[in-house]
Every structure is written in structure tokens, then in C-alpha cells.
Design a protein around this motif. Structure first.
Motif, PDB file in Angstrom:
ATOM      1  N   THR A 189       0.794  -1.257  -0.033  1.00 42.65           N
ATOM      2  CA  THR A 189      -0.049  -0.141  -0.003  1.00 42.65           C
ATOM      3  C   THR A 189       1.053   1.231   0.265  1.00 42.65           C
ATOM      4  OG1 THR A 189      -1.822  -1.188   1.237  1.00 42.65           O
ATOM      5  CG2 THR A 189      -1.588   1.319   1.213  1.00 42.65           C
ATOM      6  N   LYS A 190       0.578   2.184  -0.912  1.00 44.20           N
ATOM      7  CA  LYS A 190       1.491   3.428  -1.158  1.00 44.20           C
ATOM      8  C   LYS A 190       1.069   4.189  -0.297  1.00 44.20           C
ATOM      9  CE  LYS A 190       2.719   2.839  -6.151  1.00 44.20           C
ATOM     10  NZ  LYS A 190       2.860   3.593  -7.092  1.00 44.20           N
ATOM     11  N   TYR A 191       1.878   5.095   0.493  1.00 48.99           N
ATOM     12  CA  TYR A 191       1.645   5.970   1.532  1.00 48.99           C
ATOM     13  C   TYR A 191       0.485   6.967   0.828  1.00 48.99           C
ATOM     14  CZ  TYR A 191       2.141   9.950   4.546  1.00 48.99           C
ATOM     15  OH  TYR A 191       1.932  11.159   5.494  1.00 48.99           O
ATOM     16  N   ALA A 267       0.390   1.506  10.696  1.00 54.60           N
ATOM     17  CA  ALA A 267       0.925   1.123   9.391  1.00 54.60           C
ATOM     18  C   ALA A 267      -0.425   1.805   8.463  1.00 54.60           C
ATOM     19  CB  ALA A 267       0.608  -0.160   9.187  1.00 54.60           C
ATOM     20  N   SER A 268      -1.572   2.024   8.986  1.00 55.06           N
ATOM     21  CA  SER A 268      -2.934   2.424   8.374  1.00 55.06           C
ATOM     22  C   SER A 268      -3.141   4.065   8.547  1.00 55.06           C
ATOM     23  CB  SER A 268      -3.968   1.863   8.504  1.00 55.06           C
ATOM     24  OG  SER A 268      -4.453   1.911  10.072  1.00 55.06           O
ATOM     25  N   SER A 269      -2.100   4.826   8.924  1.00 53.15           N
ATOM     26  CA  SER A 269      -2.118   6.190   9.305  1.00 53.15           C
ATOM     27  C   SER A 269      -1.134   7.254   8.384  1.00 53.15           C
ATOM     28  CB  SER A 269      -1.924   6.499  10.741  1.00 53.15           C
ATOM     29  OG  SER A 269      -2.865   5.823  11.530  1.00 53.15           O
ATOM     30  N   ARG A 270      -1.540   8.345   8.442  1.00 52.77           N
ATOM     31  CA  ARG A 270      -0.640   9.345   7.531  1.00 52.77           C
ATOM     32  C   ARG A 270       0.505  10.165   8.240  1.00 52.77           C
ATOM     33  NH1 ARG A 270      -2.556  11.637   2.662  1.00 52.77           N
ATOM     34  NH2 ARG A 270      -3.823   9.859   1.556  1.00 52.77           N
ATOM     35  N   LEU A 271      -0.162  10.093   9.771  1.00 48.43           N
ATOM     36  CA  LEU A 271       1.009  10.818  10.436  1.00 48.43           C
ATOM     37  C   LEU A 271       0.748  10.666  12.071  1.00 48.43           C
ATOM     38  CD1 LEU A 271      -0.213  14.353  11.472  1.00 48.43           C
ATOM     39  CD2 LEU A 271      -1.148  13.498   9.411  1.00 48.43           C
ATOM     40  N   GLY A 272       1.755  10.942  12.700  1.00 48.51           N
ATOM     41  CA  GLY A 272       1.483  10.733  14.221  1.00 48.51           C
ATOM     42  C   GLY A 272       1.466  12.292  15.038  1.00 48.51           C
TER      43      GLY A 272
END
Length: 377
Positions: A189-191, A267-272
Motif C-alpha cells: 500500500t503506497k503512502y 501502518a494505516s495512518s498518515r502521521l503521528g
């Protein structure tokens, strides 16, 4: 490595009256590292039962119902269980267990005090302590910590700032960085194809920016975005007050997560997010979640503390914001979501920094070398 080749197996007993048995630093990092060298490892902690997990023996003590019970009854139970184990080294993780460490030292045991927080600074921010006694109590703790450097066999500290409060040859800096591969999920899965999810992992509290994170979601321009909260509320009633905020409509609360669960969230998020308040104990801290986000290849949005700003700018791994400004937090989140290529590169930069410098593999060498010195006399 020399410390991993000791000829004899020793029993090492870790003790905590505050942390849960599967605490990241205590169980997943320190206890597992010691077990991997062949030692027998026992962990005494608040838990509903005795059990063996990953080869580590957990001895449970009754969970306290309140702070008073924890500081007296639980501490006594930890001491009683500790005397039953006949360990070679006793390694404790909470300042309230200092008397336990002293009593065990009088029994001839080797004692290690593991200091996770800047305790004197933390006391200054404790709202449950009356304001007029915070400064005297913080000073007394500072003096007590100095005393500990002479009484105990080793002091392990989690950050350079904490180490400055000890300045003794017995003090070893073992930072709480993540293992290189623990939170990495290899998939196709691409970012840019990930859902518009913003991750927060860890304790959910007002000092850790819980209210501002929820409020920020109301200002995020793309209302397909979701904030994923993974952790426990502190105090538990905080959940209800946050649910009354408008931004809660864009929040998914998934509760406390195992290490595998944390990996899946990241793994299923865009940022923290790590928008802790400018409290004395946080300003010079090294938030574990920050390095865990980076180890998973996520860019970060963090508080604009001077040390954090310097780190983020040096590594080029994210954005810094005023933690008291929900709109500024929302603006940073929006920028990350609207610029996936740049955000992905920030995540790669952070991941590279963890692989090369900020990882548990490097830090555990210092822990094991300290144990080698203790156990070889």
C-alpha cells in the motif's frame, strides 16, 4: 557482545507498583533484552494473576484502587513478593519503591533504580499535590535522588536531562527508543493511498494535549480525516468530557492496544501526533511516541518545545506547533494530508534516523554492559 556471553544464569527481578506488566520499556525492552542473554527474569507488577509470557515470569500484586493504596499497600506487597524471589539483582522502576530498594540492599542484594521521568520537575506539575508544598517536595526528591546514587549499585535514566540530576559514575543513560523493526509493516500500500488517519498512541490526558487534539479535528479542512486515539484515558472520566466536544465527530477511539495493535494503527495512518503541554517534565523529555511514529515511517506533528524543534528540523521529519492552539494543530495536519509526497519523505527521513541512531538495539547494549559489570562483581 561481552555482556551476552556470561557463563552463569542469574535471576533478575524487575519491580513496579505503577506500571502495567506489559509496559513497553520494562517488559518489551528491558526484560526481553535480559531474557535474550539467558538470564532468568521475573517481573513483579500490578496484575490479576501470576503467569509466564515470552519466557518472563510475571508475579502479580493486587491492583490499587487509588493513589494512597498504591503508595502504601501495593508497595508493601511488591516488597513481600520481592523477598520471595531471592534474586541476584533487583531493578525497580518507581520512586515510591525507593524504600523497597533500601530494604533489599540491607539484605545484601544488588539494586538498580530505573528513573523514567524527571521526578522533581514532575512534582511541580502534579495538580493533586497542594501548590505550597510542591517546591519543597521537589527539592526533597532531588536530595533523595542524590542519596540513591550512593546507596544503590546502579542508576538507569531514560533521558540526558534526567542524567544531569545524578552525575555519578554509577548512572547509565538508556534511552527509550524503539527497536528498529518492531512497528514496521511491509506491504504494497503506497503512502498516498492510505486513509486520511491521524494517529495518537499513549496515555490520553489533558497534559498530553487530549482536548486540543479533539478540538483540532473540527478545524481540519478535509472532513474525511479521522483522529485515531489508541490508549487509556487518564482519568477515565475524561472520555465523557471529550465526547461532548464538536471535534469528537471525527475521532475513533480504539482503546489500549498491544504492540501488534499499535503497529497496525500506525501502518494505516498518515502521521503521528505528540502535542504535549509545556509542562516542566515534558519540555526536555523524549516522548516515546515520537520515536515510535518515526520508526513506523510516519511524519510527525509535535509541540514546539526548543529541543523538539531542533530535533525535527535536523532530521526533517515533521512540523512543530503551539500545543495550546487547536487551529495551528489543524493547519499542520491539513498540510500533511494535502502534501503526501513531502509528508512521505519526512517519514522516510525519520525512519532512517531511527535505523541509524535512535533505536533500542544501540541503547540495550548499554543496559547489558551495565548488568555485565554488576554480575561479574
Amino acid at each position: 557482545m561481552e555482556s551476552a556471553t556470561l557463563n552463569t544464569t542469574k535471576k533478575i527481578v524487575h519491580m513496579t507498583s505503577v506500571h502495567r506488566p506489559f509496559d513497553t520499556r520494562i517488559f518489551h525492552r528491558e526484560c526481553k533484552s535480559l531474557k535474550a542473554t539467558g538470564h532468568e527474569v521475573v517481573l513483579i507488577a500490578p496484575h490479576e494473576k501470576d503467569e509466564v509470557a515470552d519466557g518472563i515470569t510475571i508475579r502479580g500484586v493486587t491492583r490499587p484502587r487509588n493513589r494512597f493504596q498504591r503508595m502504601f499497600q501495593t508497595v508493601w506487597h511488591v516488597y513481600r513478593r520481592a523477598t520471595e524471589e531471592r534474586g541476584c539483582v533487583y531493578h525497580f522502576h518507581d520512586p515510591e519503591l525507593i524504600p523497597v530498594g533500601i530494604l533489599l540492599k540491607l539484605r545484601g542484594r544488588r539494586i538498580v533504580y530505573d528513573v523514567h521521568e524527571d521526578v522533581p520537575a514532575d512534582i511541580l506539575d502534579k495538580e493533586w499535590i497542594p501548590p505550597f508544598i510542591r517546591k519543597p517536595l521537589a527539592f526533597l526528591m532531588y536530595v533523595l535522588h542524590k542519596f540513591c546514587t550512593y546507596v544503590f549499585d546502579a542508576i538507569v535514566v531514560a533521558t540526558p536531562t534526567i542524567k544531569n540530576g545524578f552525575s555519578n559514575r554509577k548512572t547509565v543513560l538508556v534511552q527509550n527508543f524503539p527497536p528498529i523493526s518492531e512497528l514496521v509493516v511491509e506491504d504494497d500500500t503506497k503512502y498516498a493511498a492510505r486513509p486520511l488517519r491521524v494517529a495518537y498512541i499513549g496515555g490520553i490526558s489533558i497534559p498530553r494535549g487530549a482536548k486540543e487534539m479533539v478540538l483540532a479535528m473540527e478545524y481540519v479542512r478535509d472532513h474525511d480525516a479521522r483522529l485515531i486515539l489508541a490508549g487509556r484515558f487518564d482519568p477515565p472520566q475524561l472520555q465523557h468530557s471529550l465526547e461532548l466536544l464538536q471535534g469528537w465527530r471525527w475521532v475513533d477511539y480504539v482503546g489500549w492496544q498491544s504492540r501488534e495493535g499499535v503497529r497496525n494503527v500506525l501502518a494505516s495512518s498518515r502521521l503521528g501526533l505528540a502535542v504535549l503541554k509545556a509542562k516542566a517534565n515534558y519540555l526536555n523529555s523524549q516522548a516515546t511516541k515520537l520515536y515510535e511514529y518515526l520508526s513506523a515511517g510516519l511524519p510527525v506533528v509535535v509541540s514546539n518545545f526548543p529541543r523538539w524543534v531542533d530535533f525535527v528540523q535536523t532530521v526533517q521529519c515533521g512540523l512543530t506547533v503551539d500545543p495550546d492552539d487547536p487551529e495551528a494543530i489543524a493547519e499542520a495536519i491539513t498540510w500533511m494530508l494535502n502534501h503526501p509526497d513531502q509528508a512521505e519523505q519526512m517519514g522516510r527521513n525519520g525512519r532512517r534516523a531511527v535505523m541509524e541512531i535512535y533505536n533500542w538495539e544501540r541503547e540495550s547494549e548499554k543496559l547489558l554492559e551495565m548488568y555485565h559489570r554488576l554480575l561479574s562483581g
